[in-house]
Motif scaffolding. Structure first.
Motif, PDB file in Angstrom:
ATOM      1  N   ILE A 206       0.849  -1.213   0.000  1.00 11.61           N
ATOM      2  CA  ILE A 206       0.000   0.000   0.000  1.00 11.61           C
ATOM      3  C   ILE A 206       0.875   1.250   0.000  1.00 11.61           C
ATOM      4  O   ILE A 206       0.635   2.215  -0.720  1.00 11.61           O
ATOM      5  N   LYS A 207       1.931   1.187   0.799  1.00 10.12           N
ATOM      6  CA  LYS A 207       2.858   2.307   0.885  1.00 10.12           C
ATOM      7  C   LYS A 207       3.462   2.601  -0.490  1.00 10.12           C
ATOM      8  O   LYS A 207       3.555   3.755  -0.917  1.00 10.12           O
ATOM      9  N   SER A 208       3.815   1.568  -1.189  1.00 15.98           N
ATOM     10  CA  SER A 208       4.445   1.799  -2.486  1.00 15.98           C
ATOM     11  C   SER A 208       3.434   2.316  -3.526  1.00 15.98           C
ATOM     12  O   SER A 208       3.770   3.154  -4.360  1.00 15.98           O
ATOM     13  N   ASP A 209       2.174   1.871  -3.420  1.00 14.19           N
ATOM     14  CA  ASP A 209       1.126   2.454  -4.289  1.00 14.19           C
ATOM     15  C   ASP A 209       0.967   3.935  -4.015  1.00 14.19           C
ATOM     16  O   ASP A 209       0.820   4.751  -4.925  1.00 14.19           O
ATOM     17  N   PHE A 210       0.967   4.274  -2.737  1.00 17.65           N
ATOM     18  CA  PHE A 210       0.781   5.672  -2.357  1.00 17.65           C
ATOM     19  C   PHE A 210       1.974   6.512  -2.823  1.00 17.65           C
ATOM     20  O   PHE A 210       1.816   7.653  -3.258  1.00 17.65           O
ATOM     21  N   GLU A 211       3.147   5.942  -2.754  1.00 17.68           N
ATOM     22  CA  GLU A 211       4.351   6.677  -3.166  1.00 17.68           C
ATOM     23  C   GLU A 211       4.330   7.015  -4.658  1.00 17.68           C
ATOM     24  O   GLU A 211       4.872   8.038  -5.072  1.00 17.68           O
ATOM     25  N   GLN A 212       3.666   6.165  -5.430  1.00 18.50           N
ATOM     26  CA  GLN A 212       3.525   6.480  -6.858  1.00 18.50           C
ATOM     27  C   GLN A 212       2.699   7.741  -7.060  1.00 18.50           C
ATOM     28  O   GLN A 212       2.964   8.556  -7.926  1.00 18.50           O
ATOM     29  N   LEU A 213       1.682   7.865  -6.210  1.00 15.83           N
ATOM     30  CA  LEU A 213       0.824   9.050  -6.249  1.00 15.83           C
ATOM     31  C   LEU A 213       1.623  10.275  -5.796  1.00 15.83           C
ATOM     32  O   LEU A 213       1.554  11.347  -6.402  1.00 15.83           O
ATOM     33  N   MET A 214       2.405  10.096  -4.756  1.00 17.69           N
ATOM     34  CA  MET A 214       3.216  11.187  -4.202  1.00 17.69           C
ATOM     35  C   MET A 214       4.183  11.771  -5.224  1.00 17.69           C
ATOM     36  O   MET A 214       4.462  12.965  -5.205  1.00 17.69           O
ATOM     37  N   ALA A 215       4.697  10.894  -6.072  1.00 15.58           N
ATOM     38  CA  ALA A 215       5.696  11.334  -7.043  1.00 15.58           C
ATOM     39  C   ALA A 215       5.146  12.444  -7.948  1.00 15.58           C
ATOM     40  O   ALA A 215       5.889  13.267  -8.456  1.00 15.58           O
ATOM     41  N   LYS A 216       3.814  12.451  -8.110  1.00 14.42           N
ATOM     42  CA  LYS A 216       3.223  13.423  -9.040  1.00 14.42           C
ATOM     43  C   LYS A 216       2.855  14.752  -8.384  1.00 14.42           C
ATOM     44  O   LYS A 216       2.424  15.679  -9.033  1.00 14.42           O
ATOM     45  N   ARG A 217       2.989  14.824  -7.065  1.00 11.39           N
ATOM     46  CA  ARG A 217       2.459  16.002  -6.356  1.00 11.39           C
ATOM     47  C   ARG A 217       3.197  17.289  -6.719  1.00 11.39           C
ATOM     48  O   ARG A 217       4.385  17.270  -7.051  1.00 11.39           O
ATOM     49  N   ASP A 218       2.500  18.390  -6.570  1.00 10.49           N
ATOM     50  CA  ASP A 218       3.043  19.729  -6.823  1.00 10.49           C
ATOM     51  C   ASP A 218       3.933  20.187  -5.685  1.00 10.49           C
ATOM     52  O   ASP A 218       5.009  20.713  -5.882  1.00 10.49           O
ATOM     53  N   TYR A 219       3.390  20.037  -4.477  1.00 12.84           N
ATOM     54  CA  TYR A 219       4.048  20.560  -3.287  1.00 12.84           C
ATOM     55  C   TYR A 219       4.950  19.471  -2.726  1.00 12.84           C
ATOM     56  O   TYR A 219       4.550  18.665  -1.906  1.00 12.84           O
ATOM     57  N   LYS A 220       6.188  19.465  -3.221  1.00 10.58           N
ATOM     58  CA  LYS A 220       7.108  18.361  -2.940  1.00 10.58           C
ATOM     59  C   LYS A 220       7.609  18.360  -1.496  1.00 10.58           C
ATOM     60  O   LYS A 220       8.039  17.344  -0.981  1.00 10.58           O
ATOM     61  N   GLU A 221       7.593  19.529  -0.861  1.00 10.65           N
ATOM     62  CA  GLU A 221       8.154  19.637   0.489  1.00 10.65           C
ATOM     63  C   GLU A 221       7.233  19.046   1.554  1.00 10.65           C
ATOM     64  O   GLU A 221       7.583  18.968   2.726  1.00 10.65           O
ATOM     65  N   GLN A 222       6.033  18.661   1.152  1.00  8.48           N
ATOM     66  CA  GLN A 222       5.089  18.089   2.104  1.00  8.48           C
ATOM     67  C   GLN A 222       5.698  16.852   2.777  1.00  8.48           C
ATOM     68  O   GLN A 222       6.247  15.986   2.113  1.00  8.48           O
ATOM     69  N   LEU A 223       5.604  16.797   4.111  1.00 10.42           N
ATOM     70  CA  LEU A 223       6.184  15.680   4.867  1.00 10.42           C
ATOM     71  C   LEU A 223       5.129  14.592   5.028  1.00 10.42           C
ATOM     72  O   LEU A 223       4.042  14.848   5.547  1.00 10.42           O
ATOM     73  N   ILE A 224       5.446  13.394   4.558  1.00  9.34           N
ATOM     74  CA  ILE A 224       4.455  12.316   4.581  1.00  9.34           C
ATOM     75  C   ILE A 224       4.984  11.141   5.408  1.00  9.34           C
ATOM     76  O   ILE A 224       6.109  10.698   5.215  1.00  9.34           O
ATOM     77  N   THR A 225       4.158  10.695   6.346  1.00  9.41           N
ATOM     78  CA  THR A 225       4.561   9.618   7.250  1.00  9.41           C
ATOM     79  C   THR A 225       3.537   8.492   7.200  1.00  9.41           C
ATOM     80  O   THR A 225       2.332   8.763   7.258  1.00  9.41           O
ATOM     81  N   PHE A 226       4.008   7.262   7.091  1.00  8.14           N
ATOM     82  CA  PHE A 226       3.091   6.110   7.063  1.00  8.14           C
ATOM     83  C   PHE A 226       3.089   5.420   8.425  1.00  8.14           C
ATOM     84  O   PHE A 226       4.140   5.208   9.007  1.00  8.14           O
ATOM     85  N   ILE A 227       1.887   5.082   8.903  1.00  5.42           N
ATOM     86  CA  ILE A 227       1.795   4.362  10.179  1.00  5.42           C
ATOM     87  C   ILE A 227       0.771   3.218  10.037  1.00  5.42           C
ATOM     88  O   ILE A 227      -0.359   3.461   9.628  1.00  5.42           O
ATOM     89  N   PRO A 228       1.163   1.979  10.383  1.00  4.71           N
ATOM     90  CA  PRO A 228       0.193   0.878  10.365  1.00  4.71           C
ATOM     91  C   PRO A 228      -0.600   0.881  11.673  1.00  4.71           C
ATOM     92  O   PRO A 228      -0.001   0.875  12.753  1.00  4.71           O
ATOM     93  N   VAL A 229      -1.921   0.943  11.589  1.00  7.09           N
ATOM     94  CA  VAL A 229      -2.712   1.014  12.823  1.00  7.09           C
ATOM     95  C   VAL A 229      -3.922   0.069  12.780  1.00  7.09           C
ATOM     96  O   VAL A 229      -4.342  -0.391  11.719  1.00  7.09           O
ATOM     97  N   SER A 230      -4.427  -0.213  13.971  1.00  4.75           N
ATOM     98  CA  SER A 230      -5.762  -0.778  14.069  1.00  4.75           C
ATOM     99  C   SER A 230      -6.503   0.095  15.054  1.00  4.75           C
ATOM    100  O   SER A 230      -6.250   0.043  16.259  1.00  4.75           O
ATOM    101  N   ALA A 231      -7.378   0.945  14.515  1.00  4.83           N
ATOM    102  CA  ALA A 231      -8.101   1.886  15.369  1.00  4.83           C
ATOM    103  C   ALA A 231      -9.004   1.125  16.332  1.00  4.83           C
ATOM    104  O   ALA A 231      -9.145   1.495  17.493  1.00  4.83           O
ATOM    105  N   LEU A 232      -9.601   0.056  15.849  1.00  3.65           N
ATOM    106  CA  LEU A 232     -10.542  -0.706  16.661  1.00  3.65           C
ATOM    107  C   LEU A 232      -9.839  -1.307  17.875  1.00  3.65           C
ATOM    108  O   LEU A 232     -10.357  -1.269  18.988  1.00  3.65           O
ATOM    109  N   GLN A 233      -8.634  -1.851  17.665  1.00  2.00           N
ATOM    110  CA  GLN A 233      -7.928  -2.509  18.764  1.00  2.00           C
ATOM    111  C   GLN A 233      -6.877  -1.619  19.419  1.00  2.00           C
ATOM    112  O   GLN A 233      -6.279  -2.000  20.420  1.00  2.00           O
ATOM    113  N   GLY A 234      -6.630  -0.469  18.827  1.00  2.00           N
ATOM    114  CA  GLY A 234      -5.722   0.486  19.453  1.00  2.00           C
ATOM    115  C   GLY A 234      -4.257   0.350  19.065  1.00  2.00           C
ATOM    116  O   GLY A 234      -3.410   1.035  19.625  1.00  2.00           O
ATOM    117  N   ASP A 235      -3.932  -0.500  18.093  1.00  2.00           N
ATOM    118  CA  ASP A 235      -2.523  -0.683  17.725  1.00  2.00           C
ATOM    119  C   ASP A 235      -1.931   0.582  17.111  1.00  2.00           C
ATOM    120  O   ASP A 235      -2.458   1.109  16.131  1.00  2.00           O
TER     121      ASP A 235
END
Lengths: 301, 415
Positions: free
Chosen positions: B157-186
């Protein structure tokens, strides 16, 4: 004395900006004043926004006749001290004119009746903007409200079709007959308001502080005993308790909390430690899951 | 006092409300009565978990349809600072409300359902956050519990998203990926034992570490005059103050300034905040200033420093996000509200319609429909004083108002 750089409270500066937009964009704004801590905070913010000029709009109180006497006395004193114009419109008049009917029974309150009196007053004075002290953290329907919230000529809130509101650009353009409800302290929490009152040393009605009061219990809440106004069953016995009010509405819908907090510092401490929300003591919100949204659609604040 | 505003984007099915609920719950920000109300309603509906959307979806229509229609504002605080969460809708038809919520936020959380991966809506969320130049974006890959906390799934998923990121205008935007489970609190507030392969911060740790100092835009000082204060009382008989909010940079007593559009020069004499005088007003402060010279200044004028002039033009090109069911058409007239200043504008040209995946028609078109985004050139009836959006968040943006309906029908980001 010159101070160096201004230490800014972003919420205060946002509210001042909003109040100035109201004065500039509208012809007949009014500040809805209930005598509660939120509207008292608004008055201080308006003083700051226009200093050294006076506040360029009047205050209006929709008086249910069921207010705590301490609130009314405080209101009159504040208005006199600051030299402000106060308009009072009475729910009792709307009842006498047959426009609304008094509720009866155990949970009867004049809270919902205020809407008719308010809408009539808006029409009477042709107010195009009504400034109120509602906050988004109070209740989940209020959490959805814009800063400038357009109402049609029936006072209705079209909650599914609100105007986009970007950055701090406020669009106050309306048609004749419409009005805008303005909420300058939308983004404040209850604790933000109390901390501001503490920092600014703002005077508030005495019922916000701990005092001995004749009260009775119902549904786990503490009600002020006043048989003229608050319905009480014969088996609901009256007892004197040390209490204070965390929110001030009508006597018939605002419950007290047991508290020994007798000054602003202890009140702020109590709010910080509280595990119950402010409106937990407001029976008007507990009528149903959508109680607030329904009232707002009808023109309530 | 610090306040950080975070916009969340995602549909209810992505677990957005659950994530917010988890943040509130694990930071002990939910009061007992609110929690009891959620427990009671969840039970009535026969759920075996707590449905936090009951706390965030405040409208009846939202609870009926199980979707978020409009922005809800939710407040919580930690020992470090206060947070405002602008919970925004993810559905295409409520894009205007997503833009509303994101415009005032300094951070965004984009939710992705780990089972579904990057979908069309993810593109839209990312595109809007990038267009609005939100400095920090967290991509929370949620429902990791339903994909067995698979590192492989997360990386794909991260690599799919990074393909999208490559096209962005505002390159300086800081992007962080976090794996979570909201339901269980991970990895929301507490670190998860289920993701030993993840070495980054939890969501809360990450947002706590964001430095608010550099996320607010700085730039040239801009002081749009909101209101002229003339007390007309004996004590302040000749007082003439200009009330407004300072944007971009500071203003100080003695600064050489120019009033626009008249181009009259003067110096700042006093800076007032209520009844106190200050040497310097920092950005975001709502002050009243007086000038050394008695010149004519009215609402809509702008006070700037003499060597920091903005662009003063009767024409501008902007990326426009259209928000009204009536189409924007070539030749139509609208009111542009730029900050507090209003001018009339005529649509001169609509070109390069941009899709959320950064594709689009790179040629002139005749109209723009609701939720579409394009580059638009306007002719104005009088000059405005603007900066490019990339250099000045407030002085580089505007809203479009329909003169008939009075509605806000679009937003523009000046190129």
């Amino acid at each position: 004395m010159h101070k160096n750089t201004l230490d800014i409270n972003p919420l205060e500066n946002e509210a001042i900006y909003i109040l100035r937009e109201v004065a500039a964009q509208f012809e007949k704004p009014v500040l809805l004043f209930s005598g509660g801590k939120d509207s008292i905070t608004l008055v201080r913010l308006a003083q700051k926004a226009f200093y050294p000029a006076k506040i360029p709009f009047p205050l209006m109180h929709i008086d249910t006749g069921h207010n705590f006497p301490e609130t009314i006395a405080f209101r009159d004193k504040l208005v006199k001290e600051l030299g402000l114009e106060l308009i009072v419109r009475d729910v009792q008049d709307s009842i006498n004119q047959g426009k609304v009917k008094e509720e009866v029974g155990k949970y009867s309150s004049r809270n919902a009746l205020q809407t008719t009196t308010l809408l009539d007053a808006i029409e009477e004075f042709k107010f195009d903007a009504c400034i109120g002290g509602a906050r988004r953290d109070e209740e989940k329907a209020r959490a959805k409200e814009r800063i400038f919230s357009v109402r049609d000529d029936f006072g209705q809130w079209d909650e599914k079709n609100q105007r986009p509101e970007l950055f701090d650009m406020l669009n106050g353009q309306i048609e004749l007959g419409q009005n805008v409800r303005v909420f300058p302290i939308s983004n404040w929490t209850e604790l933000d308001v109390w901390s501001y009152i503490q920092k600014e040393d703002i005077e508030i009605p005495s019922i916000y502080f701990a005092h001995l009061r004749k009260t009775f219990l119902r549904d786990g809440l503490i009600w002020s005993n006043d048989d003229e106004i608050v319905y009480r069953d014969v088996d609901e016995t009256v007892e004197e308790r040390l209490v204070r009010f965390r929110t001030v509405g009508d006597m018939s819908c605002t419950a007290a909390v047991l508290s020994g907090a007798s000054d602003i510092d202890t009140v702020v401490q109590e709010i910080k430690e509280s595990t119950i929300s402010e409106r937990g003591a407001r029976i008007d919100d507990k009528r149903s899951e959508a109680a607030m949204e329904k009232r707002k659609q009808q023109g309530y604040f | 006092m610090e306040v950080l505003k975070i916009a969340t984007a995602g549909s209810v099915d992505d677990g957005k409300s659950t994530l917010i609920g988890r943040l509130l719950y694990d930071t002990k920000s939910l009061t007992t009565d609110k929690l009891e109300a959620i427990e009671k309603t969840s039970k009535q509906k026969g759920y075996d978990y707590l449905d936090f959307s009951l706390a965030t979806d405040g409208l009846v229509a939202e609870r009926e349809q199980g979707i978020t229609i409009d922005v809800a504002h939710i407040y919580f605080s930690t020992l470090k600072r206060s947070y405002i969460i602008a919970d925004t809708p993810g559905h295409l038809e409520y894009t205007r409300n997503m833009v509303t919520g994101a415009s005032t936020s300094q951070t965004a959380i984009i939710l992705i359902d780990a089972r579904k991966g990057v979908i069309e809506q993810t593109n839209r969320h990312f595109f809007i956050n990038n267009l609005l130049r939100i400095k920090n974006v967290v991509v929370a890959i949620n429902k990791m519990d339903l994909v067995d906390f698979s590192e492989e799934k997360y990386n794909s998923i991260k690599s799919d998203f990074e393909q999208l990121m490559a096209k962005r205008d505002y390159k300086e935007q800081l992007i962080t990926f976090i794996p979570v489970s909201a339901l269980q609190g991970d990895n929301v507030v507490n670190k998860s034992e289920n993701t030993p392969w993840y070495f980054g911060d939890t969501l809360l740790e990450h947002i706590e570490a964001i430095d608010t100092k550099d996320i607010y835009h700085t730039g040239s000082s801009r002081f749009p005059v909101q209101y002229v204060v003339r007390p007309k009382i004996d004590e302040f008989h000749d007082f003439r103050g200009y009330a407004g909010k300072v944007y971009g940079g500071d203003l100080s007593v003695g600064d050489d300034i120019v009033v626009l559009p008249s181009q009259t020069k003067s110096k700042i004499k006093e800076i007032l905040f209520y009844d106190e005088k200050y040497e310097t007003a920092s950005r975001r402060s709502s002050v009243t200033i007086t000038l050394e010279d008695n010149i004519n200044v009215s609402r809509g004028d702008m006070i700037v420093k003499q060597y920091e002039l903005p662009t003063i033009e009767k024409e501008l090109t902007a990326t426009v996000s259209w928000m009204d069911s009536e189409k924007m058409r070539h030749g139509n007239k609208y009111t542009i509200q730029h900050g507090i200043n209003k001018v009339l504008a005529k649509v001169d040209n609509i070109h390069h319609k941009i899709e959320p995946d950064y594709s689009g028609i790179d040629e002139d078109i005749s109209e723009l429909r609701i939720n579409e985004i394009a580059s638009v050139t306007f002719k104005l009836n009088k000059p405005i004083f603007y900066d490019q959006f990339k250099n000045h968040r407030t002085n580089g943006s505007f809203i479009l108002i329909d003169s008939h309906s009075n509605n806000t029908v679009g937003a523009g980001f000046i190129q």
